[in-house]
Design a protein around this motif. Structure first.
Motif, PDB file in Angstrom:
ATOM      1  N   SER A 301       0.062  -1.143  -0.227  1.00 20.46           N
ATOM      2  CA  SER A 301      -0.125   0.337  -0.064  1.00 20.46           C
ATOM      3  C   SER A 301       0.590   1.077   0.330  1.00 20.46           C
ATOM      4  CB  SER A 301      -1.044   0.532   1.297  1.00 20.46           C
ATOM      5  OG  SER A 301      -0.237   0.217   2.450  1.00 20.46           O
ATOM      6  N   ALA A 304       1.359   1.953  -3.932  1.00 22.14           N
ATOM      7  CA  ALA A 304       0.187   1.393  -4.674  1.00 22.14           C
ATOM      8  C   ALA A 304      -0.383   2.696  -5.678  1.00 22.14           C
ATOM      9  CB  ALA A 304      -0.777   0.608  -4.008  1.00 22.14           C
ATOM     10  N   TYR A 305      -0.484   3.179  -4.997  1.00 22.33           N
ATOM     11  CA  TYR A 305      -1.500   4.485  -5.538  1.00 22.33           C
ATOM     12  C   TYR A 305      -0.346   5.680  -6.148  1.00 22.33           C
ATOM     13  CZ  TYR A 305      -5.362   8.170  -5.901  1.00 22.33           C
ATOM     14  OH  TYR A 305      -6.213   9.109  -6.125  1.00 22.33           O
ATOM     15  N   LEU A 315      -7.698   5.139 -10.457  1.00 27.22           N
ATOM     16  CA  LEU A 315      -7.942   4.186  -9.617  1.00 27.22           C
ATOM     17  C   LEU A 315      -9.534   3.472  -9.308  1.00 27.22           C
ATOM     18  CD1 LEU A 315      -7.264   3.303  -6.109  1.00 27.22           C
ATOM     19  CD2 LEU A 315      -8.517   5.142  -5.543  1.00 27.22           C
ATOM     20  N   TYR A 383      -5.126  -7.334  -2.469  1.00 26.62           N
ATOM     21  CA  TYR A 383      -4.683  -6.003  -3.267  1.00 26.62           C
ATOM     22  C   TYR A 383      -5.126  -5.400  -3.725  1.00 26.62           C
ATOM     23  CZ  TYR A 383       0.305  -8.357  -3.780  1.00 26.62           C
ATOM     24  OH  TYR A 383       1.163  -9.111  -3.757  1.00 26.62           O
ATOM     25  N   THR A 387      -4.593  -1.060  -2.622  1.00 26.70           N
ATOM     26  CA  THR A 387      -4.708  -0.076  -3.240  1.00 26.70           C
ATOM     27  C   THR A 387      -5.539   0.943  -3.005  1.00 26.70           C
ATOM     28  OG1 THR A 387      -3.742  -1.520  -5.111  1.00 26.70           O
ATOM     29  CG2 THR A 387      -4.439   0.416  -5.822  1.00 26.70           C
ATOM     30  N   SER A 390      -4.560   2.728  -0.173  1.00 22.49           N
ATOM     31  CA  SER A 390      -3.013   3.385  -0.357  1.00 22.49           C
ATOM     32  C   SER A 390      -3.369   4.543  -0.689  1.00 22.49           C
ATOM     33  CB  SER A 390      -1.954   3.285  -1.502  1.00 22.49           C
ATOM     34  OG  SER A 390      -1.412   4.186  -2.042  1.00 22.49           O
TER      35      SER A 390
END
Length: 417
Positions: A301, A304-305, A315, A383, A387, A390
């Motif tokens: 995390s 991820a962003y 996103l 996941y 995300t 994140s």
């Protein structure tokens, strides 16, 4: 057909495209190119000088397992190691010095304190220099600030290659020799191997192979290594970089804000005309433990962003894609079987089977039970949640946090950012 059947059919179509049209990402045969080492180095004037640069922040726990593997490299040419102590509070520099006294060469030096140490009896390993550059200047991430300092010191030695490797990476004794031979023989400017991550705990078995699988799906290795490359990436744990290429590309200055520094490095090198190669490692291993879900969650995390360039539209698209590709198949299979909807059950089951089949090679590479392939939808859900978390942490001002530092405004850097 029901709405669920249409979604399941779309998922199946997506998986058939991923199977055949995404650079065969699921195959694990992209390994270091085999070469005749004498032919690769002899014509070019022997083995070139190499400097290994290791950024390290609070790594005293893992250094006893990783640093000796670098000091013990069986490399025929001149090589040395520079470890950059990036503001550690756990005695990382002291541990590195003690390890060098045990495993390193005579005549090493501890740069931050100015003292010297020696090993009686002559050379026993590569020489080590430990330095500390102080806190990063504004606009720099900590790792890249450490690399900047280490690479500047390394260039003063005039090496042909730099090996950039993380402090938690252990190398086989022939790792450096094989990397240099591959780079020389194939005229490569950047050779990167994705270290084999530790897989020991139940959570590591569930999450870690999928991490590499998803990375390869996003950046298919064949597309990166092709004559006409269609993707660009590297794995930051092990990067052999030609020094003159680093200077021409302006790294690390040009990527100083990047959180996902390995992909940014590869883009900068390729943008300057350099040739790159990325594959799976056989003699390079990460020894950092992630025994629980919390440690793995933070590992994913934190960046991820940033991988989505901190873009809410990307996103949303990513979440929708993960739902359709990974979550719809098992839901359609179970719901279709329970409600008497054969179209949903058939399409969902077929999509799930293709999904699991593409995951089997990665599980074999990690020597894990093949039945874990059936759990990939659950792993993908994890996941997805990582995300989203994140993104939430980013908007709370705690994005890309790592070892006491937060880089809320950083991202995957393009050349020139």
């Amino acid at each position: 057909m029901s709405i669920l059947a249409w979604f399941a059919t779309a998922s199946l179509a997506g998986w058939l495209w991923l199977l055949l049209g995404q650079g065969f990402f699921w195959r694990t045969d992209q390994r270091l190119p085999p070469v005749e080492e004498d032919g690769a180095t002899g014509a070019a004037g022997g083995w070139p000088r190499v400097v290994v640069v290791v950024p390290a922040r609070d790594e005293a726990e893992v250094l006893p397992l990783s640093l000796p593997s670098l000091l013990a490299q069986d490399y025929p040419g001149e090589a040395e190691v520079i470890l950059v102590d990036d503001g550690s509070t756990d005695g990382t520099g002291r541990v590195a010095t003690e390890l060098a006294e045990r495993y390193g060469a005579a005549g090493g030096r501890y740069g931050a304190a100015g003292g010297r140490y020696g090993v009686a009896g002559g050379r026993r390993g590569l020489p080590l220099t430990v330095v500390s550059p102080g806190e990063p200047e504004p606009g720099w991430t900590g790792k890249l600030w450490a690399l900047r300092h280490g690479m500047a010191l390394a260039r003063a030695r005039e090496p042909e290659f730099l090996l950039l490797t993380d402090a938690d990476i252990a190398h086989g004794p022939d790792s450096l020799r094989l990397l240099v031979a591959a780079a020389r023989a194939n005229d490569l400017d950047l050779v990167s191997q994705m270290a084999r991550l530790r897989v020991a705990s139940p959570w590591e078995r569930l999450v870690v192979p999928a991490f590499v699988y998803f990375f390869a799906q996003l950046y298919p290795f064949r597309w990166i290594n092709g004559v006409r490359p269609r993707a660009t990436a590297a794995a930051g744990g092990c990067v052999l970089l030609r020094t003159e290429t680093a200077v021409a590309a302006g790294v690390p200055e040009v990527i100083r804000r990047a959180v996902i520094d390995d992909v940014s490095l590869a883009r900068a090198v390729r943008g300057s005309g350099g040739r790159i190669w990325l594959g799976l490692a056989e003699r390079v291993d990460s020894i950092r433990p992630y025994p629980g879900l919390g440690e793995l969650w933070r590992m994913v995390s934190r960046s991820a962003y940033a991988q989505l360039r901190n873009n809410p539209l990307l996103l949303a698209g990513t979440v929708a894609g993960l739902v359709v590709i990974y979550l719809v198949p098992p839901v359609a299979l179970v719901a279709g079987a329970l409600t008497g909807d054969p179209a949903s059950a058939w399409a969902g089951g077929a999509a799930w089977a293709v999904m699991a089949g593409t995951y089997l090679p990665m599980l074999r590479y990690y020597r894990q039970p093949l039945w874990l392939a059936a759990l990939l939808p659950f792993t993908a859900l994890l996941y997805l949640l990582m995300t989203v978390d994140s993104a939430v942490q980013h908007y709370r001002g705690r994005g890309a946090a790592w070892k006491g530092r937060t880089y809320a405004g950083s991202y995957v850097s393009r050349q020139g950012d």
